[in-house]
Design an enzyme around this catalytic site. Sequence first.
Site, PDB file in Angstrom:
ATOM      1  CG  ASP A 124       0.020  10.351  -7.460  1.00  0.00           C
ATOM      2  OD1 ASP A 124       0.054   9.685  -6.405  1.00  0.00           O
ATOM      3  OD2 ASP A 124       0.098   9.835  -8.595  1.00  0.00           O
ATOM      4  CE  LYS A 184       2.721   7.239  -7.429  1.00  0.00           C
ATOM      5  NZ  LYS A 184       1.616   6.319  -7.592  1.00  0.00           N
ATOM      6  CG  ASN A 194       4.559  10.271  -9.403  1.00  0.00           C
ATOM      7  OD1 ASN A 194       4.761   9.472 -10.315  1.00  0.00           O
ATOM      8  ND2 ASN A 194       3.386  10.398  -8.829  1.00  0.00           N
ATOM      9  CG  ASP A 242       2.087  10.867 -12.768  1.00  0.00           C
ATOM     10  OD1 ASP A 242       1.179  11.445 -13.407  1.00  0.00           O
ATOM     11  OD2 ASP A 242       1.954   9.711 -12.322  1.00  0.00           O
ATOM     12  CB  THR A 289       0.233   6.262  -3.474  1.00  0.00           C
ATOM     13  OG1 THR A 289       0.445   6.271  -4.894  1.00  0.00           O
ATOM     14  CG2 THR A 289       0.490   4.880  -2.922  1.00  0.00           C
TER      15      THR A 289
END
Length: 170
Positions: free
Chosen positions: A96, A98, A101, A118, A138
């Site tokens: 994840d 992005k 994060n 995260d 995402t």
Amino acid sequence: PKDPPVVPAPTIREVYLLRDLKHENALNLLHVQVNRAERVLSLVFDYAEYDLNRVLRHHRDARKGAPIPLKMVKSIAWQITRGLAYLHGVRVAHRDLKPENILIMGDGLERGLIKIADFGLARKSKNARQVFSTQCGTPSYVAPEILLGKPYSPAVDVWSMGVILYTLLI
């Protein structure tokens, strides 16, 4: 006696993963506090002043689209790469990655230090290529093999990092 706090399985998985991660470019889990009376579990992490998304917005809005200085982009890319090299070395796929994060430390000795954060969707892999859930990340930052439900390795984070780097450069 009261019932113990009900802790969601993803939170337990994240705590077990984070307790073993020790790298300057990965967010540190400093303490786990259990409040039995209120049935609350609190995780205490390093404090970061900004996330990379805030830096991107600042350059888009306040600086009227001025590009992020190349020196800054290089530093961010290098630090994310170091963090990912560590994670992948211990067979952890973040899944994840992005701008939200990627945390940037503020004032003090760690000013400008990047921390990958995260780890709620992170997984430790047992072998080189594995099929995990495709419900992760995402979509704009997720590698094609995840979207297609194919076996994948922690290297899927490299795709996400490439998208982040592209975002920093445009």
